[in-house]
Write an enzyme that holds these catalytic residues in place. Structure first.
Site, PDB file in Angstrom:
ATOM      1  N   ASP A  38       6.713 100.704 -47.624  1.00 16.45           N
ATOM      2  CA  ASP A  38       5.935  99.545 -48.065  1.00 16.45           C
ATOM      3  C   ASP A  38       6.017  98.496 -46.950  1.00 16.45           C
ATOM      4  O   ASP A  38       6.561  98.770 -45.880  1.00 16.45           O
ATOM      5  CB  ASP A  38       6.464  99.002 -49.405  1.00 16.45           C
ATOM      6  CG  ASP A  38       5.343  98.446 -50.276  1.00 16.45           C
ATOM      7  OD1 ASP A  38       4.652  97.519 -49.817  1.00 16.45           O
ATOM      8  OD2 ASP A  38       5.146  98.939 -51.406  1.00 16.45           O
ATOM      9  N   GLU A  61      -3.893  98.337 -53.730  1.00 18.34           N
ATOM     10  CA  GLU A  61      -3.907  96.972 -53.199  1.00 18.34           C
ATOM     11  C   GLU A  61      -4.198  96.907 -51.698  1.00 18.34           C
ATOM     12  O   GLU A  61      -3.443  96.303 -50.941  1.00 18.34           O
ATOM     13  CB  GLU A  61      -2.556  96.293 -53.496  1.00 18.34           C
ATOM     14  CG  GLU A  61      -2.302  96.176 -54.986  1.00 18.34           C
ATOM     15  CD  GLU A  61      -1.002  95.450 -55.309  1.00 18.34           C
ATOM     16  OE1 GLU A  61      -0.995  94.722 -56.311  1.00 18.34           O
ATOM     17  OE2 GLU A  61       0.001  95.615 -54.585  1.00 18.34           O
ATOM     18  N   HIS A  85      -0.223  98.155 -47.806  1.00 13.40           N
ATOM     19  CA  HIS A  85       1.250  98.131 -47.937  1.00 13.40           C
ATOM     20  C   HIS A  85       1.943  98.812 -46.755  1.00 13.40           C
ATOM     21  O   HIS A  85       2.958  99.487 -46.930  1.00 13.40           O
ATOM     22  CB  HIS A  85       1.683  98.819 -49.246  1.00 13.40           C
ATOM     23  CG  HIS A  85       1.434  97.971 -50.470  1.00 13.40           C
ATOM     24  ND1 HIS A  85       2.234  96.908 -50.807  1.00 13.40           N
ATOM     25  CD2 HIS A  85       0.472  98.036 -51.432  1.00 13.40           C
ATOM     26  CE1 HIS A  85       1.783  96.346 -51.934  1.00 13.40           C
ATOM     27  NE2 HIS A  85       0.707  97.006 -52.327  1.00 13.40           N
TER      28      HIS A  85
HETATM   29  C1  TNX Z   1       1.738  96.139 -57.837  1.00 19.77           C
HETATM   30  S1  TNX Z   1       1.737  98.981 -58.954  1.00 19.77           S
HETATM   31  C2  TNX Z   1       2.092  97.050 -56.871  1.00 19.77           C
HETATM   32  C3  TNX Z   1       3.421  96.964 -56.247  1.00 19.77           C
HETATM   33  C4  TNX Z   1       4.191  95.790 -56.741  1.00 19.77           C
HETATM   34  C5  TNX Z   1       3.997  95.664 -58.235  1.00 19.77           C
HETATM   35  C6  TNX Z   1       4.810  94.579 -58.864  1.00 19.77           C
HETATM   36  C7  TNX Z   1       1.223  99.144 -57.523  1.00 19.77           C
HETATM   37  C8  TNX Z   1       0.588 100.394 -57.243  1.00 19.77           C
HETATM   38  N1  TNX Z   1       1.348  98.157 -56.600  1.00 19.77           N
HETATM   39  O1  TNX Z   1       3.287  96.922 -54.848  1.00 19.77           O
HETATM   40  O2  TNX Z   1       5.536  95.974 -56.443  1.00 19.77           O
HETATM   41  O3  TNX Z   1       2.637  95.408 -58.491  1.00 19.77           O
HETATM   42  O4  TNX Z   1       4.741  94.645 -60.266  1.00 19.77           O
END
Ligand code: TNX
Length: 634
Positions: free
Chosen positions: A202, A352, A276
């Protein structure tokens, strides 16, 4: 026994009151398919032997013996072959054809404990039930002489509802050692989980040795160490040491995979791409679309969600879908992963992805023109499609977060639904395999109770909410839903005790949602079993959250200027004692019965929960100003 009487005993077991249950049958989590109680008990003593009827089960027998020897101090010798007669007590393990996958049958009478499964995995799950039938001291790491080592006479028939019962562990935001990961696996095994999803990369750290790309761990595994509210730290200064973090060597990865496998838990690695990816860019900046200076994120602000607008990133944290060397990088990484992890799926993240730097990139513009990609979703889909081919060429199936549906998804890819269930429902409709892990039910990084006592994060998921997790929504093709899992993100988890605290007891609710028949689930029946397991966790030295005893607060204003506060608990039968005068309430203080009018000049509402004259919950200190703030925010 007829089907009817079996149903009856199961109902009895699940509906009886806490007191009756405790006296009659130990608390089992997840609840088995069918339990029938008999008279009498099996006494485990210095003469008890373990008999293994099939050499396939040697490892399971040895694992069971070790757990029992450690806690009881008994020798528990293991006999091999069919010779299961003779004097003395016996625990007999065997294989029986015709039982369902991971299923088992466990029968206990005065003379013998008989456990059979269709496979070693089934027998292993059965040994976990067997251990739960013993007193809590069986969880202890040192021999204890005090308890009566006996199991109640019982007939249990059991099998899982879903074949994918996972927990995800994020070791990027905070690193957890090999020993800590093994301990996590040990706890998972007790509740019949069978999959560890290992989030290995990440923005905050790259955690797995990749031999063809040494800088990933030389550079990408280390950052400035900080404590406080993650996501809002001051950017690291140039002279702050980058010595916080760590990674697993390939040898350690093999060790963990083997350790999990011995507990019939598969390990699925995740390397999160193309978003990420800041830790990877810190190691190999040429993988970004445009030149820049990249450093592993230490908890300073990175992703932002402007109101109404798309997600955006403060610095570019994406691998560039327009660069061929990114696909060569992915091939190198996934080919080493494929060698290390026998599990059929690898996870490529896909969540994301901020596009604000793509918008400024000439390379992305050229790619969109060349490939006729109308928008950034199509750019992401182009990346995911190429990645799927790379992963398939390594002999693996690809899974990604539900964002990979956007822009169209190759049919071979499987989807993990985290933004609620809708992505999973949609993916199943399109014919993809799906794992459900909706953030509003099973996100273990969210608080279990009120922010006034919990380590603050942006949301709350209480145990009762997690217990409502239903992985198979109505109307969805059951063949598409592999199962579900809960995700433990670790931005705000700085140590192993907090890791355990955030996991338990909510992972018990997840385990029951994934293993037990839907018809058996009943919150009132679950709570006393959870309470019994609190004692087992204590005996095992594992921390858990007692938030289910804490009240929730609801502020309102009935007549203008009169602040009211309503308290509620998840668990019935607690008395909430409170004060507005600053003193610490105990069991002699007023008991909450109806919404309270907050006295005009009061500063704090303090509340503590009691049952049978004993304090259970924590001292909740709620500033009146906070109640007013929440009211205004509504
Ligand atoms: C979203 S769930 C993310 C993570 C974060 C999390 C915190 C997901 C696929 N991505 O990078 O840690 O929310 O709740």
């Amino acid at each position: 026994m007829t089907m009817k009487s079996k149903t009856l005993t199961v109902l009895l077991f699940l509906c009886s009151s806490a007191a009756v249950m405790a006296a009659e049958l130990p608390a089992l989590i997840p609840a088995p398919v069918a339990v029938e109680q008999r008279a009498g008990e099996f006494k485990l003593d210095a003469g008890t032997r373990i008999a293994v009827q099939s050499p396939e089960l040697n490892a399971e027998a040895e694992a069971l013996a070790q757990r029992l020897r450690r806690a009881t101090g008994f020798k528990l010798p293991i006999d091999h072959g069919k010779a299961t007669h003779g004097a003395g007590q016996r625990i007999v393990l065997g294989i029986e054809a015709g039982l369902p996958a991971e299923g088992y049958r466990l029968s206990v009478d005065r003379r013998r404990v008989q456990l059979v499964g269709v496979s070693p995995a089934g027998v292993f799950r059965g040994t976990q039930t067997l251990l739960q039938l013993l007193p809590k001291e069986v969880e202890s790491a040192t021999p204890s002489r005090s308890p009566r080592w006996s199991l109640p006479a019982v007939q249990i028939q059991d099998q899982p509802r879903f074949g994918w019962r996972g927990l995800m562990l994020d070791v990027s935001r905070h690193f957890f050692s090999v020993a800590e990961v093994k301990d996590f696996i040990d706890q998972m095994a007790k509740y019949k989980f069978n999959l560890l999803h290992w989030h290995l990369s990440d923005d905050q750290g790259w955690r797995i040795e990749i031999k063809s790309r040494p800088r990933l761990t030389e550079v990408g595994a280390w950052r400035v160490g900080k404590v406080g509210r993650f996501g809002s730290f001051a950017p690291p200064a140039a002279d702050e040491p980058r010595d916080y973090g760590g990674f697993y060597t390939q040898e350690q990865v093999r060790e963990i995979v083997a350790y999990a496998r011995a507990r019939h838990i598969a390990v699925m690695p995740e390397i999160d791409m193309p978003g990420h990816s800041l830790a990877a860019l810190a190691a190999y900046p040429e993988l970004a679309c445009e030149p820049g200076s990249f450093a592993v994120n230490a908890g300073e602000q990175l992703l932002t969600w402007p109101a109404g607008g798309p997600l955006s990133s403060v610095v570019d944290n994406t691998l560039c879908p327009a660069k061929e060397q990114v696909y060569e990088f992915a091939r190198q990484v996934f080919s080493e992963l494929a060698q290390l992890f026998p599990f059929e799926y690898v996870h490529m993240g896909g969540d994301e992805t901020a596009r604000n730097f793509w918008a400024k990139s000439e390379a992305i513009k050229a790619l969109m023109e060349r490939e006729k990609l109308p928008n950034f979703n199509a750019v992401q889909a182009y990346f995911v499609t190429r990645l799927q081919k790379i992963i398939a060429a390594e002999g693996k199936k690809m899974m990604g977060w539900d964002e990979i549906l956007e822009g169209g998804l190759v049919s071979e890819a499987a989807v993990m639904s985290w933004r609620g269930m809708k992505g999973g429902i949609e993916a199943a409709r399109l014919g993809h395999q799906v794992v459900m892990s909706p953030n509003d039910f099973v996100y273990l990084d969210l608080m279990q109770g009120d922010a006034v006592v919990e380590a603050p994060v942006y949301g709350t998921v209480r145990l009762s909410k997690t217990y409502q997790f239903e992985p198979l929504p109505e109307g969805v093709d059951a063949r598409r839903v592999l199962g579900g899992q809960a995700n433990l993100w670790t931005e705000q988890i700085y140590n192993q005790r907090q890791l355990q605290y955030m996991t338990w007891p909510r992972a018990m609710a997840v385990a029951e949602s994934l293993w037990s028949p839907k018809e058996h689930k009943r919150w009132e029946g679950f709570v006393p079993r959870v309470e019994a397991h609190f004692e087992r966790l204590t005996a095992a030295g594992v921390k858990y959250s007692p938030a289910l005893y804490d009240p929730s607060f609801k502020a309102s204003e009935k007549v203008p200027g009169q602040l009211m506060v309503e308290l509620a608990t998840e668990v019935a039968g607690l008395s909430l004692h409170y004060s507005f005068d600053g003193s610490l309430p105990d069991g002699y203080y007023p008991v909450y019965t109806a919404p309270l009018a907050v006295p005009k000049d009061a500063q704090q509402l303090k509340v503590i929960s009691y049952r049978d004259g004993k304090p259970l919950g924590r001292m909740m200190v709620m500033p009146v100003a906070e109640l007013r703030r929440r009211l205004a925010a509504k």
